[in-house]
Design an enzyme around this catalytic site. Structure first.
Site, short mmCIF file in Angstrom:
data_model
loop_
_atom_site.label_atom_id
_atom_site.label_comp_id
_atom_site.label_asym_id
_atom_site.label_seq_id
_atom_site.Cartn_x
_atom_site.Cartn_y
_atom_site.Cartn_z
CG HIS A 21 -2.06 -1.01 1.05
ND1 HIS A 21 -3.03 -1.20 2.00
CD2 HIS A 21 -2.33 -1.91 0.07
CE1 HIS A 21 -3.85 -2.16 1.62
NE2 HIS A 21 -3.45 -2.61 0.45
CE1 TYR A 56 -3.20 -6.37 1.15
CE2 TYR A 56 -3.07 -5.43 3.33
CZ TYR A 56 -3.76 -5.62 2.17
OH TYR A 56 -5.02 -5.09 2.01
NE ARG A 113 -7.33 -3.08 6.24
CZ ARG A 113 -6.71 -3.43 5.11
NH1 ARG A 113 -5.47 -2.99 4.88
NH2 ARG A 113 -7.31 -4.20 4.24
#
Length: 960
Positions: free
Chosen positions: A253, A262, A316
């Protein structure tokens, strides 16, 4: 159950490498055996697992649970209705993925042994009926995607293909063709993504998985090749944005350190594809895949500690605890996330070299054996194949467990560091204009505002491994994360914006490390706040010295530095607090203590040099996962906390603090360290923070401006680490700002006549020791030299020379045009697009022969088809060209290639070592022409010329 990234990782980690076998199941239509079928069976076996006894634990209970859930799901199915399950309306994209996920669970119960539904013909029929229903209603070529692109591009196709692999022999050719056509509609290729975005990192590996598996099931070699070759862009180092960095950093990101979520998906996907295709016609053979193998120990292992993955790299994901849609009611935490990474180490080992495989398996065994909180074998989220892959390594007498290392790892490109010592480990999460304060999005991590703004987390080998696992994130005070300096200004949920939007805009973040010790620092800014502070962490043998200065704010609220904030669990929370040896605050409440020289909170000792005023708070805090994640459960959880903090008051103008954190130290050790400190604070101002430690011989300093601290004087902002031992002086220097080309460091030491180490550090003085350190283009990386060993060194002179002429040329129809403006352009491309640059230097002013020469140019790529490239410096023998006259047709020929350096779309200094050529030209006509070009076809590059007002090109020469 919503197939979130966390649940996808569980599914992906079911991949088991190598040939596997299962109990025979009833077969359907016969298909000719070929290489596609071999891979299909391997794919199926990776989902179901093999090599385990379904009648023994932990497998028996897991398999029973799979059957029980499948029974529940099929009882709730409504294939005659608008949706396959009433609670999953098909006008919501996540419901499409979740519907296929439920069918996958049913298919798994049918295919796996020991579920109670193994080979159940009715269940098989229900699965196929469900697949037909979803294809008819929603997942078909005529549907236009809506909602979250990920469901259509990745989540649903991956899950559908899994189910097809499980029941393939019972499908008709028409069903196979129709369902694969739907996959082709939403995942036609590796790139771009369905939403038009770039296909990078975990998203790219996910899409490659879809394309490869679709190719296997559809017997389509072109698809398999496209998916396999689509991995290659992952196997490269980047200098900005998503991907692997040379220092081990991993970003997703654009601005988020993401090894824990990720990155874990990426790792799992790569391990899956490496194993799936191994030994086949389509094996992953790109030699650059070694970058992924290297990343195992460079990018992932630093953040795994005794089975958990540190929260600082999970973004997150830390807010994904108890999910409303998780019917199993199992909490996601650092251990659960860590187990997926541990499993990927196991699977990646099957594709690596023998030495790498042995190391990784030894690491896995050590992690599993030492994990006493949330042990891998007890993790109810893990699939049977994952357990079957990991537990044999744990139990194997032929695998030797690898101990946790004792080292320091600074991953400068992601603004994070991990410090490890025997018995404990700590992480420090920072942020800059290159990385985000925190990431929120999809209603997740709503109060994570300060998680990357100086949070210091630590764990012990036998204590504290559940510190952040035990409902920490929903119950902790988000304004009092340990290690942070925070304005108490109230922030809204998701403050600053989604997807990593907020950053402090500062550049001095990072530090210097020699791999054992470190000086870390951060020019701190508050999120949506006027808070400013200079913070440092000096990482030593027994702990971490924490300094803060220049703390100011005009928010109209209190500013606090959180010395420590420990989760005491859901019990009595009566772990003792000692202040100067006396038990204090035994019950819930708060207190202020003056003249504090040391404290102890049952997890660590804390020494306050010179004494301090410290506040303590023992409190019971309640919260729910839904308060930090809209998809979380609303159940109220309660935990006790013990917080120590320094109150800087309302609107401080020059606040400061100083403390020495000693993780795992007992009260006697802490008291002794306070009585006889080994650490001296040499400076603690807004311009410089520095310490010396007699126990280790370390002197370390962070300079936020040029100046002097202790024995060190520097010419520009930087971080310096000295280590004196055994008659040697090791010097490590870094530029966290990434603004300088070279930094001059003077050290009030003498008596050294030899040196060894990084050739980008040149000795120019011996009394005091004076060094010219080349830091430009290092992305904040450290340079180290050791004095008192190696070759003889002498003093010298550092000189910078501006070009006497520079220009670039272009071929094709521009071959007679002269370009001599404020920029130089370089590109190796087709006719009409190729450009070369030339720079000329007069060496007559040099008073002695060069011993080091570096051409510094500042620039970046400016190309519509790529962001990363490299440029090379070439020797040019002819010097008669003129700045206003040179063209492509008249330019001198390029000679030998001298050096190459990388660059990207973010402007940076680019160092090109031209030492031998400049030495030869100095001995000759004392004029040096250097050409800039690309050895292979590259990207357009724009560089600043000598006439540019900003960072013009120059030649750095050290003589002597």
């Amino acid at each position: 159950m919503h197939l979130s990234r966390r649940h996808l990782l569980r599914a992906g980690s079911a991949s088991a490498l190598g040939a596997l076998t299962l109990p025979l199941l009833p077969t359907g239509p016969a298909y000719a055996a070929d290489e596609y079928d071999t891979l299909r069976l391997r794919y199926r076996d990776s989902i179901t697992g093999t090599g385990f006894n379904p009648a023994v634990e932990p497998y028996a209970s897991r398999l029973t649970a799979i059957g029980e859930v499948a029974n529940e799901r099929r009882a709730e199915m409504t294939p005659g209705g608008a949706a396959l399950w009433p609670d999953l309306p098909l006008d919501v994209s996540s419901s499409v993925t979740n519907s296929y996920s439920r069918l996958r669970g049913m298919a798994l119960a049918w295919a796996q042994p020991g579920t109670g539904l193994t080979a159940d013909a009715t269940l098989l029929s229900q699965v196929i009926t469900g697949l037909d229903h979803l294809h008819t209603k929603i997942f078909k070529p005529s549907t236009s995607w809506f909602g979250n692109w990920w469901d259509w591009n990745i989540g649903t196709p991956q899950t559908l293909l899994d189910i097809m692999a499980l029941v393939y022999d019972h499908l008709t050719a028409t069903q196979v063709a129709n369902w694969l056509a739907a996959v082709d509609t939403f995942t036609p290729s590796v790139s771009p993504l369905l939403n038009g975005g770039a296909s990078t990192g975990a998203n790219r590996s996910d899409v490659c998985i879809v394309v490869v598996r679709r190719g296997i099931l559809g017997k389509n070699a072109a698809k398999i090749i496209a998916g396999r070759d689509g991995l290659s862009p992952i196997f490269t180092y980047v200098r900005t944005g998503d991907g692997y960095y040379d220092d081990g950093s991993f970003i997703q990101h654009g601005v988020v350190p993401y090894q824990g979520t990720y990155g874990a998906v990426l790792l799992s996907g790569l391990a899956s594809l490496f194993g799936l295709l191994a030994g086949s016609t389509w094996a992953v053979s790109d030699p650059n895949r070694q970058i992924t193998f290297d990343a195992m120990t460079r990018s992932w292992a630093p953040f795994v500690y005794n089975g958990l993955v540190m929260d600082c790299v999970s973004g997150r994901g830390v807010s994904r605890g108890l999910s409303l849609q998780d019917t199993l009611g199992i909490q996601g935490d650092d251990h659960v996330r860590g187990h997926g990474i541990v499993a990927s180490f196991v699977r990646m080992a099957d594709a690596a070299s023998p030495a790498e495989a042995a190391l990784w398996r030894g690491m896995v065994k050590g992690w599993i054996q030492r994990e006493y909180w949330g042990n891998l074998a007890d993790d109810q989220t893990l699939s049977v194949p994952t357990l079957a892959a990991c537990l044999p390594i744990r139990d194997s007498a032929s695998v030797t467990a690898v101990a946790e290392p004792v080292n320091h790892r600074l991953l400068a490109a992601q603004d994070q560091a991990v410090h490890r010592r025997a018995g404990w480990a700590a992480s420090i999460a920072m942020c800059s204009k290159r990385t985000t304060y925190y990431e929120t999005g999809n209603g997740e991590h709503l109060k994570g505002w300060h998680t990357n703004n100086g949070m210091l987390s630590y764990w012990g080998s036998t204590w504290g491994n559940g510190q952040y696992s035990d409902a920490f994130w929903p119950t902790v005070d988000p304004y009092r994360l340990p290690g942070t300096t925070v304005s108490k200004k109230a922030l809204a949920d998701g403050a600053g914006g989604a997807w990593g939007a907020p950053d402090p805009g500062t550049s001095w973040v990072g530090g210097a490390t020699d791999g054992t010790f470190a000086a870390l620092g951060q020019d701190t800014r508050g999120l949506e706040s006027t808070l400013q502070a200079k913070k440092s962490w000096f990482c030593l043998d027994d702990g971490i010295v924490c300094l803060g200065a220049g703390i100011s704010s005009t928010d109209g609220v209190a500013v606090e530095t959180i010395v420590d904030n420990r989760n005491l669990g859901g019990g009595t929370g009566n772990q003792p607090l000692y202040i100067n040896g006396a038990t204090q605050l035994a019950t819930l409440g708060s207190a202020t203590f003056t003249g504090v020289t040391w404290a102890h909170n049952a997890f660590a000792g804390i020494v306050f040099p010179g004494g301090a005023t410290v506040k303590a708070l023992r409190e019971s805090r309640s919260g729910s996962w839904s308060q930090i994640n809209t998809g979380g459960t609303a159940e109220v959880l309660t935990r006790k906390y013990l917080t120590l903090y320094v109150d800087h008051g309302v609107n401080p103008t020059a606040g400061s603090y100083s403390y020495h954190l000693l993780p795992g130290a007992d009260t006697a050790t802490t008291a002794a360290r306070a009585a006889s400190p080994t650490v001296t604070v040499l400076a603690n101002t807004a311009n410089a923070q520095a310490i010396s430690d007699t126990a280790t011989g370390v002197t370390a300093a962070n300079f936020f401006a040029a100046g002097t601290a202790g024995p060190i004087t520097v010419s520009a902002p930087c971080s310096v680490l000295l280590r004196e031992s055994g008659g040697q002086l090791k010097v490590t220097v870094a530029d966290p700002t990434r603004n300088a080309t070279t930094i001059t460091v003077a050290i009030a030491r003498s008596g050294f006549g030899t040196a060894s180490g990084d050739g980008r550090i040149t000795v120019t003085g011996l009394n005091p020791i004076t060094l010219v350190v080349e830091v430009g283009g290092a992305l904040g990386g450290s340079r180290t030299i050791t004095l008192g060993t190696g070759s003889t060194v002498t003093g010298g002179q550092h000189v910078t020379l501006s070009p006497t002429a520079d220009a670039h040329t272009r071929d094709g129809s521009y071959a007679t045009t002269n370009y001599n403006g404020a920029t130089l352009e370089v590109k190796n491309d087709g006719v009409g697009y190729a450009r070369k640059a030339f720079l000329k230097f007069d060496l007559t002013s040099l008073t002695a022969a060069p011993k080091r020469a570096v051409l510094w140019v500042s620039g970046n790529t400016a190309d519509s088809v790529g962001t990363h490239t490299s440029i090379s410096a070439y020797a040019v023998s002819a010097d008669s060209w003129t700045e206003s006259g040179i063209t492509w047709n008249t330019a001198p020929a390029l000679g030998a290639q001298l050096s190459t350096a990388p660059l990207c779309q973010v402007a940076d200094w680019i160092p090109l070592d031209v030492t031998p050529f400049v030495q030869a030209e100095y001995a000759g006509d004392k004029t040096a022409t250097i050409g800039l070009w690309q050895a292979a076809v590259g990207r357009a590059t724009v560089l600043n010329s000598r006439s540019n007002a900003t960072r013009p090109a120059f030649l750095q020469v050290v003589t002597g």
